[in-house]
Every structure is written in C-alpha cells, then in structure tokens.
Design a protein around this motif. Structure first.
Motif, mmCIF file in Angstrom:
data_model
loop_
_atom_site.group_PDB
_atom_site.id
_atom_site.type_symbol
_atom_site.label_atom_id
_atom_site.label_comp_id
_atom_site.label_asym_id
_atom_site.label_seq_id
_atom_site.Cartn_x
_atom_site.Cartn_y
_atom_site.Cartn_z
ATOM 1 N N GLY A 191 -6.696 51.437 -71.312
ATOM 2 C CA GLY A 191 -6.002 50.369 -70.606
ATOM 3 C C GLY A 191 -6.349 49.025 -71.223
ATOM 4 N N VAL A 192 -5.339 48.325 -71.718
ATOM 5 C CA VAL A 192 -5.528 46.961 -72.213
ATOM 6 C C VAL A 192 -5.294 46.019 -71.034
ATOM 7 C CG1 VAL A 192 -4.712 45.210 -73.835
ATOM 8 C CG2 VAL A 192 -4.799 47.621 -74.536
ATOM 9 N N VAL A 193 -6.315 45.291 -70.664
ATOM 10 C CA VAL A 193 -6.284 44.506 -69.428
ATOM 11 C C VAL A 193 -5.480 43.221 -69.631
ATOM 12 C CG1 VAL A 193 -7.705 43.314 -67.718
ATOM 13 C CG2 VAL A 193 -8.466 45.495 -68.677
ATOM 14 N N THR A 194 -4.538 42.986 -68.732
ATOM 15 C CA THR A 194 -3.707 41.780 -68.792
ATOM 16 C C THR A 194 -4.412 40.582 -68.170
ATOM 17 O OG1 THR A 194 -2.660 42.427 -66.705
ATOM 18 C CG2 THR A 194 -1.561 43.093 -68.750
ATOM 19 N N GLY A 195 -5.257 40.835 -67.186
ATOM 20 C CA GLY A 195 -5.980 39.760 -66.526
ATOM 21 C C GLY A 195 -6.851 40.318 -65.423
ATOM 22 N N ILE A 196 -7.762 39.496 -64.939
ATOM 23 C CA ILE A 196 -8.692 39.888 -63.883
ATOM 24 C C ILE A 196 -8.256 39.194 -62.593
ATOM 25 C CG2 ILE A 196 -11.106 39.955 -63.169
ATOM 26 C CD1 ILE A 196 -11.763 39.435 -66.206
ATOM 27 N N VAL A 197 -8.113 39.971 -61.542
ATOM 28 C CA VAL A 197 -7.565 39.436 -60.297
ATOM 29 C C VAL A 197 -8.452 38.348 -59.714
ATOM 30 C CG1 VAL A 197 -6.373 41.572 -59.696
ATOM 31 C CG2 VAL A 197 -8.710 41.167 -58.860
ATOM 32 N N GLY A 198 -7.825 37.460 -58.956
ATOM 33 C CA GLY A 198 -8.571 36.525 -58.130
ATOM 34 C C GLY A 198 -8.905 37.175 -56.802
ATOM 35 N N ILE A 199 -9.889 36.621 -56.139
ATOM 36 C CA ILE A 199 -10.281 37.135 -54.826
ATOM 37 C C ILE A 199 -10.491 35.962 -53.880
ATOM 38 C CG2 ILE A 199 -12.694 37.265 -55.596
ATOM 39 C CD1 ILE A 199 -13.070 39.568 -53.575
ATOM 40 N N ARG A 200 -9.970 36.085 -52.669
ATOM 41 C CA ARG A 200 -10.220 35.114 -51.617
ATOM 42 C C ARG A 200 -10.879 35.846 -50.453
ATOM 43 N NH1 ARG A 200 -4.722 31.297 -51.771
ATOM 44 N NH2 ARG A 200 -4.701 31.083 -54.057
ATOM 45 N N GLY A 266 -19.701 40.163 -27.036
ATOM 46 C CA GLY A 266 -19.360 38.774 -26.817
ATOM 47 C C GLY A 266 -18.938 38.062 -28.095
ATOM 48 N N ARG A 267 -19.151 38.721 -29.217
ATOM 49 C CA ARG A 267 -18.809 38.093 -30.499
ATOM 50 C C ARG A 267 -18.549 39.181 -31.536
ATOM 51 N NH1 ARG A 267 -21.423 36.140 -35.190
ATOM 52 N NH2 ARG A 267 -20.713 34.063 -35.897
ATOM 53 N N ALA A 268 -17.592 38.930 -32.395
ATOM 54 C CA ALA A 268 -17.331 39.820 -33.526
ATOM 55 C C ALA A 268 -17.186 38.961 -34.778
ATOM 56 C CB ALA A 268 -16.063 40.638 -33.300
ATOM 57 N N GLU A 269 -17.853 39.375 -35.838
ATOM 58 C CA GLU A 269 -17.744 38.672 -37.122
ATOM 59 C C GLU A 269 -17.174 39.631 -38.157
ATOM 60 O OE1 GLU A 269 -20.877 37.164 -40.311
ATOM 61 O OE2 GLU A 269 -20.844 35.862 -38.538
ATOM 62 N N ILE A 270 -16.104 39.223 -38.809
ATOM 63 C CA ILE A 270 -15.375 40.065 -39.761
ATOM 64 C C ILE A 270 -15.402 39.397 -41.126
ATOM 65 C CG2 ILE A 270 -13.110 41.055 -40.330
ATOM 66 C CD1 ILE A 270 -12.446 40.580 -37.269
ATOM 67 N N THR A 271 -15.664 40.174 -42.170
ATOM 68 C CA THR A 271 -15.470 39.704 -43.540
ATOM 69 C C THR A 271 -14.202 40.353 -44.079
ATOM 70 O OG1 THR A 271 -17.852 39.513 -43.872
ATOM 71 C CG2 THR A 271 -16.477 39.508 -45.834
ATOM 72 N N PHE A 272 -13.241 39.527 -44.443
ATOM 73 C CA PHE A 272 -11.922 39.995 -44.881
ATOM 74 C C PHE A 272 -11.610 39.365 -46.224
ATOM 75 C CE2 PHE A 272 -7.262 39.758 -45.023
ATOM 76 C CZ PHE A 272 -6.920 41.065 -44.681
ATOM 77 N N SER A 273 -11.052 40.145 -47.138
ATOM 78 C CA SER A 273 -10.721 39.608 -48.456
ATOM 79 C C SER A 273 -9.426 40.205 -48.966
ATOM 80 C CB SER A 273 -11.848 39.896 -49.458
ATOM 81 O OG SER A 273 -11.983 41.291 -49.678
ATOM 82 N N PHE A 274 -8.806 39.507 -49.920
ATOM 83 C CA PHE A 274 -7.647 40.068 -50.617
ATOM 84 C C PHE A 274 -7.691 39.641 -52.075
ATOM 85 C CE2 PHE A 274 -6.197 36.276 -48.252
ATOM 86 C CZ PHE A 274 -5.739 35.465 -49.281
ATOM 87 N N ARG A 275 -6.989 40.425 -52.922
ATOM 88 C CA ARG A 275 -7.027 40.212 -54.370
ATOM 89 C C ARG A 275 -5.629 40.380 -54.967
ATOM 90 N NH1 ARG A 275 -12.544 43.045 -56.637
ATOM 91 N NH2 ARG A 275 -13.761 42.945 -54.706
ATOM 92 N N ASP A 276 -5.355 39.568 -55.993
ATOM 93 C CA ASP A 276 -4.144 39.736 -56.792
ATOM 94 C C ASP A 276 -4.310 38.919 -58.073
ATOM 95 O OD1 ASP A 276 -1.270 41.014 -56.246
ATOM 96 O OD2 ASP A 276 -1.000 39.219 -57.488
ATOM 97 N N LEU A 277 -3.458 39.216 -59.056
ATOM 98 C CA LEU A 277 -3.477 38.492 -60.322
ATOM 99 C C LEU A 277 -2.627 37.232 -60.266
ATOM 100 C CD1 LEU A 277 -4.708 38.766 -63.143
ATOM 101 C CD2 LEU A 277 -2.671 40.033 -63.847
ATOM 102 N N SER A 278 -1.744 37.128 -59.258
ATOM 103 C CA SER A 278 -0.817 36.007 -59.147
ATOM 104 C C SER A 278 -1.287 35.013 -58.086
ATOM 105 C CB SER A 278 0.579 36.510 -58.784
ATOM 106 O OG SER A 278 1.398 35.468 -58.320
ATOM 107 N N LEU A 279 -1.400 33.735 -58.465
ATOM 108 C CA LEU A 279 -1.736 32.705 -57.487
ATOM 109 C C LEU A 279 -0.659 32.566 -56.417
ATOM 110 C CD1 LEU A 279 -3.244 29.857 -59.700
ATOM 111 C CD2 LEU A 279 -4.426 31.114 -57.887
ATOM 112 N N GLU A 280 0.604 32.718 -56.824
ATOM 113 C CA GLU A 280 1.706 32.621 -55.864
ATOM 114 C C GLU A 280 1.589 33.706 -54.794
ATOM 115 O OE1 GLU A 280 6.606 32.888 -55.777
ATOM 116 O OE2 GLU A 280 5.540 32.886 -57.691
#
Length: 398
Positions: A191-200, A266-280
C-alpha cells in the motif's frame, strides 16, 4: 545498492525476543526491555557505519557519515502493552537495512510514539515542539508516574535532546504494517500511502444527580449514564450522514461516577474521536457532533458539555515521494499494490511539519494490530523492504 533481506528478517526476529509476550512483545517506553532494545539498535547503527546517539528523551538517531542529499527513515521501537512484534519496529529495522545497503539514510527510532508518556514526545522533540515544562508535567497514562523519574531510571536524565538539522533531509520515509484489512481483502501486497488522517478528540461530560437506585423513582431520576448511552447511540446514527467513505469515529472511554451498582450515576465522562484525511469532511463531522449534543441537551434532563482535547491535522504524503514508491511497487509487484490513506497516526505526521514525508504499508494478517497475535507474512515483509529501498533510490535520483 545491495539489500540483505536475510539480515533484515534476522534483526526483526532478534528484537522480537526482547520483551517477548506470547507471540508478540510487551516493551513499554523506558522500561528495561525498551532500553535494552534501544542500546542494541545504537550498536547496530554503529556497526552499519552510522554515528549513533540516544538522546535525553530516548530517540535513537544514527547519522550517515557521508555527503547528501540525505533521507530520514525510521519509526518507533517501543510497543503497546502486550502487543505485536512489528508495529513500529518494522520501519526502524527497514531503515537500518537501507543504511547497510549504502543509501545516504539517517535512521531514527522516535521515542514513545505509542503515547505511554505523552503525545509523540520523541518526534516532536526532534523538531523543537516540546519544551521542558511539558516534560516536567508528563505522567505515565497507566500509573501516573512522572516522566522525569522514568528518564532518570532509564539513564537518560541530563542528556541533550537532539534536534533534526534544518535542510539536511530531502524527505522522510516510513515502512509500517497496515493495521487494517484493506490490503488483505483486496489481495494486495503493498500500500502506497496517500496521506495520514487527522484526528479530533473530544471530552463529553454529562451531569446528572447521584442518588439511591431503590428509593428514587424513574420519574425523578437524572441518570447521567443513561443520557450518555442515548447520546452515543444518536451520534452513531447521525455520523454516517456527515462522514466520508473512510471516516471513522470511536468512543474510546466512558467513566461513570461513582460507578457503583447501588448508586445512580451523577456524572459520565466520555472520550470521543473521529478521523479522516479531508479537512472538509472533518468539519462536517464536527458540526454533526455539536448539533447532536445540542439536541441531546434539548431532550434530556442531564446536560452534556462538549470540550475539544486534541486536534491533529491530516498530513498528505509528498507527491514526488509517492510517485517514486508507486514506480517501485509496479516494478517489483505489478498489479499487486494500491494507493490508500493511513487510518492510524504515525510519527511521519509530525515530521511532515518540517519536511516531505511518505509511507509504505505491508498487509497485516487478519488486520490485527495492538495485540500479541499481530503478524505479517515474511515474504511480504521482504517485499516491503525492497519496494521501500527502490522507491528511496528513485526519489534520491529525482
């Protein structure tokens, strides 16, 4: 250029024994096994004719002694806990093989890519993006031990932290296992990599009312746990409308307080993330996340607060370097290679801030990684090295 694939595979097998765990490896950053592997690597670099140093954050850098133009190549050498034997190490040993073959390559094992102590501490330190205050504050993600203490025990305290020499490198290459199933399912070997995804990455905090599970009627309850579950279900339903074809989203952590069977959370804390190669696409996904939380707050008794905790931008791979890898792949395995994004994040993403980068993938059997059953066929490992070397040679000549 004369590649020694037998020595390359022998080096991988040698490192597999340091911290061996079942068929994988347990070699967390700055542990005894990790430091043993770093010292072994420094000695192997010197034997290959490189000038080797282990710096104050654990980076192992072997500099080519001859004239340029130079390439930088490598990956990381530590592992996740009780994990695989190829993640990261493959790229370091492949880089060492390129140097042995006579290419003008600096070889680097970037410290702590796996994040036991921080966020890409090794590669960020090499480009000057880590200050002493960050190192003072850093703690182990598993037990909270201070990084300074670990560096002292590893014999690294007081050592200089290296910086990459500006203008020295034409580009940086990284060979890696895919850590997914795309190549295997398509019957492809490279696999020739086109780019590395961003993560938020985000923290979602839901606040309810801690109370007794028996005495509090259902009509009176403000259950932060139930609100969190409903919010995550709504996100999973809404995200496909905003996502791209290779987008992913993950709930990596949920903590309920007080997390006791006889008490309403009484409280819940969630870590949520998403990834993609496109900023849009990532912008659309962020808008979807915000709107879904807003709708939850309209409907639920327990309000949710959304907080960003880490954003990494996507990093496209250099077009000229990609072209060199494509040509090499077509020469060495015609019609058995493809282009693809990297869904995982890598040190190359940090290096891309200061130089051109490119990555190459070999298949992961069953797509498994970050687990001790991680594996790749030996013939695919050898092919990956050959494509990397030929691509590097072509890029140097371009």
């Amino acid at each position: 250029m004369s590649l020694d694939t037998a020595q390359f595979l022998a080096d991988l097998d040698r490192l597999r024994q340091t911290g061996a765990y079942r068929t994988g490896v347990h070699r967390p950053t700055f542990g005894a096994e990790d430091m043993e592997s770093r010292h072994w690597l420094a000695a192997a670099m010197e034997a290959a004719g490189l000038e080797a140093r282990i710096d104050g954050i654990g980076n192992v850098l072997g500099r080519h002694r001859g004239p340029g133009p130079h390439l930088l190549a490598g990956s990381h050498i530590e592992t996740q806990n009780q994990a695989g034997w190829l993640d990261g190490v493959l790229g370091v040993v492949a880089a060492l093989a390129l140097a042995r073959a006579g290419l003008p390559v600096d070889v680097c094992a970037y410290a702590d890519e796996e994040g036991h102590w921080g966020d890409f501490l090794g590669s960020r330190s090499l480009i000057g993006a880590v200050d002493e205050a960050e190192l003072d504050a850093a703690r182990n993600r598993h037990d909270g031990r201070p990084l300074r203490e670990a560096l002292r025990e590893a014999g690294l305290a007081g050592r200089e932290r290296l910086r990459l020499e500006p203008g020295r490198y034409k580009g940086a290459f990284e060979l890696h296992i895919e850590q997914g199933t795309q190549l295997e399912r398509a019957g492809m070997r490279i696999g020739v990599v086109t780019g590395i995804v961003g993560i938020r990455q985000w923290r979602i905090t839901v606040t309810g009312q801690q109370d007794h599970t028996g005495g509090t009627t259902m009509a009176e309850r403000r259950d932060a746990g139930l609100t969190a579950v409903r919010l995550l279900a709504a996100l999973d339903q809404a995200m496909p409308m905003a996502a791209g074809p290779r987008s992913v989203w993950t709930t990596g952590r949920i903590v309920l307080e007080p997390n006791a069977p006889q008490i309403i959370p009484g409280r819940a804390e969630i870590t949520f993330s998403f990834r993609d190669l496109s900023l849009e696409v990532m912008d659309r996904m962020e808008d979807c996340l915000r709107r879904t939380v807003q709708e939850s707050n309209r409907r639920e008794r327990c309000p949710a607060v959304l907080e960003p905790i880490g954003h990494t931008a996507p990093s496209p791979c250099d077009p000229t370097m990609r072209a060199a890898l494509r040509e090499a792949a077509e020469q060495l395995c015609p019609r058995a290679w493809t282009e693809m994004p990297s869904g995982a994040i890598h040190d190359s993403q940090i290096l891309a801030r200061v130089m051109p980068v490119a990555m190459l993938f070999v298949p992961s059997i069953g797509g498994i990684s970050h687990h001790w059953t991680e594996d790749t066929k030996r013939e695919d490992l050898a092919l990956g090295l050959k494509v990397l070397a030929e691509g590097a040679r072509r890029f140097l000549a371009s």
